[in-house]
Write a protein that holds these residues in place. Sequence first.
Motif, PDB file in Angstrom:
ATOM      1  N   UNK A 154      67.502  33.383  21.623  1.00  0.00           N
ATOM      2  CA  UNK A 154      66.406  33.475  20.657  1.00  0.00           C
ATOM      3  C   UNK A 154      66.935  33.794  19.257  1.00  0.00           C
ATOM      4  N   UNK A 176      57.110  33.361  13.903  1.00  0.00           N
ATOM      5  CA  UNK A 176      56.478  33.447  15.217  1.00  0.00           C
ATOM      6  C   UNK A 176      56.059  32.050  15.689  1.00  0.00           C
ATOM      7  N   UNK A 189      55.479  45.399  13.949  1.00  0.00           N
ATOM      8  CA  UNK A 189      56.594  44.799  13.230  1.00  0.00           C
ATOM      9  C   UNK A 189      57.608  44.128  14.144  1.00  0.00           C
ATOM     10  N   UNK A 190      57.135  43.476  15.224  1.00  0.00           N
ATOM     11  CA  UNK A 190      58.069  42.904  16.194  1.00  0.00           C
ATOM     12  C   UNK A 190      59.061  41.946  15.560  1.00  0.00           C
ATOM     13  N   UNK A 193      61.874  43.653  13.627  1.00  0.00           N
ATOM     14  CA  UNK A 193      62.928  44.237  14.449  1.00  0.00           C
ATOM     15  C   UNK A 193      63.919  43.164  14.900  1.00  0.00           C
ATOM     16  N   UNK A 194      63.372  41.974  15.237  1.00  0.00           N
ATOM     17  CA  UNK A 194      64.265  40.871  15.586  1.00  0.00           C
ATOM     18  C   UNK A 194      65.169  40.524  14.407  1.00  0.00           C
ATOM     19  N   UNK A 196      66.070  42.480  11.965  1.00  0.00           N
ATOM     20  CA  UNK A 196      67.081  43.490  11.653  1.00  0.00           C
ATOM     21  C   UNK A 196      68.208  43.463  12.692  1.00  0.00           C
ATOM     22  N   UNK A 197      67.905  43.085  13.916  1.00  0.00           N
ATOM     23  CA  UNK A 197      68.963  42.902  14.911  1.00  0.00           C
ATOM     24  C   UNK A 197      69.913  41.775  14.504  1.00  0.00           C
TER      25      UNK A 197
END
Lengths: 224, 467
Positions: A154, A176, A189-190, A193-194, A196-197
């Motif tokens: 992903x 999205x 804020x899903x 977070x993706x 920032x990963x």
Amino acid sequence: MKILVIEDDREAAGFMKKAFAEAGHTADIAPDGESGFALAETGSYDVFVIDRMLPRRDGLSIIAELRSKGNATPALILSALGEVDDRVTGLRAGGDDYLTKPYAFSELLARIEVLKRRAGAKDIETVYRVGDLELDRLSHAVRRGGQEITLQPREFRLLEYLMRHAGQVVTRTMLLENVWDYHFDPQTNVIDVHISRLRGKIERGFDKPVLHTVRGAGYMLRAD
Amino acid sequence: MPAMPAIMKTTAARLSALYLILFAICAVVLVIYVTSLSVRMITAQTQEAIAEEVSGLGRAYQRGGLPTLVRAMEMRARQPGANLYLITDPNGLILSGNVESIQPGVLDTVGWTDRPFAYRRYGEDSGENSRHTAVAQVIRLPNRMILLVGRDLGEPERFRNVVRNALMAALGMMGFGALLIWFFVGRRALKRIDNVSAASRQIMGGDLSRRLPVSGAGDEFDRLSENLNAMLDRISALNEGLKQVSANIAHDLKTPLTRLRNRAEAALNRREDEAACREALEQTIAESDQLIRTFNAILMISRLEAGYSAETTKTVDLSAIVADVVELYEPAAEEMGVELKAEAEVAVRIDGNRELIGQALSNIVDNAIKYSAGGANESPAVSVTLQKHAGAVRLTVRDNGPGIPEADRERATERFVRLEASRTQPGSGLGLSLAKAVMTFHGGRLELSGDGEGLSVAMVFPAGKNG
């Protein structure tokens, strides 16, 4: 970029015209379906922004007729109807993107800019490059400065989308929609977070940031 | 139809009247037929009797001429209830017999008299009662004398009277019967229709809780009432939903709108402080985004409850949706210190809408992560399980947060209900309501449970054609 806005709400149209001008684009306004169709047929626009419910002629029929006449100018449908089936009928009629009212102008702008370059050569490129960041779409390899970076599937798709639209603002809903293929509004804020990963993986150990947060709008991948 | 009595405007009364007229006509025709038949039979009998007399007298005449004839005649005439006998000379002068006078002209005929005639017997008073009618055969004797043998018609007359009386009685009874039928059937139907009308007027007057009366007879009136009642149930359910929505909109949208307005006003008053203005504007945008979210959720729930077009459902892979949503939320959960795991059977397919199920599941997962992270448990965890049982597919999201007390669980899925414990959490309070609406749309249900700690939310789908 030259934009045709077919929108019957004068105030909204006026606001759009001004905001597009501030972003460096010119916009023509058509207040109803017939005059909008006449303007669209001249073929001198880069993108159409078409309200779905218009006086004298509805937005979907305008797009359908333009498409049947071979006009492939990207069209974004604006609509107060935001349900799943409305979106489907909108896109089926030949629209390229669908935005539900009320919307943030930054979202509209980001989508328009993506639409305009959608037809570009990016789809046939097998390797995307932004600065020293490199993504190979065939071998699924990501390198920065020659150094291999391992990404989850992903994360790869996320980066791929960002790199395809490098230099453009990409909003959370666009991510999205295009990376996860869902059209609802994630309440928390899903996506952040993706991001920032991903950012941790492609920026850690390097001096220059490439994945920038655009305040109030979204993200942009850009080599300074 | 001017000035028609109200009673005649009822179908029952009109039908009663129509039937009454029809029956009366039938009865009259029948009686006339029976009467004429009987009269004809009696007439035939009479003529037969007369003919017999005539042939008897004829034999007497042949045996001994006129004197024997007169003797035989007078003997017969003396018997009680005797027929009429008469011999006159060629000019009509009465020579012998039991008739005193006879309607003129009768003796001029030959053979059967073509219509009844009046006569008077010997020894009777000349009052009204003594006038009789009779039929007779008139014969010219060889000596040009006239012989008349006849029979009184009193009996057929009496018979006709009896029939006429019977007819009148029958008509009277029919009229009475029709009245009775109208009273018991028509009045009853009328009364029931009036009851229904009265009930509908009350309902139209605003009392939506009233229902049309059902007698329990199971007839067409009951079926009509039951169907109308079912319609009213649906209407009042929709109406109730509408009322609730407007009340909730008033509460949950007006409050942030007021906040929004106040903030904009305050910013306008502090024009010189640009940083504060900017912050106020940003907060305004954030607040309006939240408002839009709430509004979208309300619209979506309403649309789902009103029924979606069937076109939007197709075979979807629930396992894939679970994987998507868990994958979407996993980084966010990790950041909040919540362990998010999935345990899903592969390739579970149902008929449904991927977007709606995805959204409902993400709402539930979102809640579960928030509440378990905010709970007292030291190692907050959320697990998503997908299992196929006999006839049903259960998609369960379990957290180990504070849970919801059993008494509040039912309320938790109502619109805008944010239980006291969760007031501090962000959100529209519509997440579970939306999930419930999505489940109802899919013909399934949303089950809330919890043993000990945590909450377990199960989306229960009916197994699809592939399951």
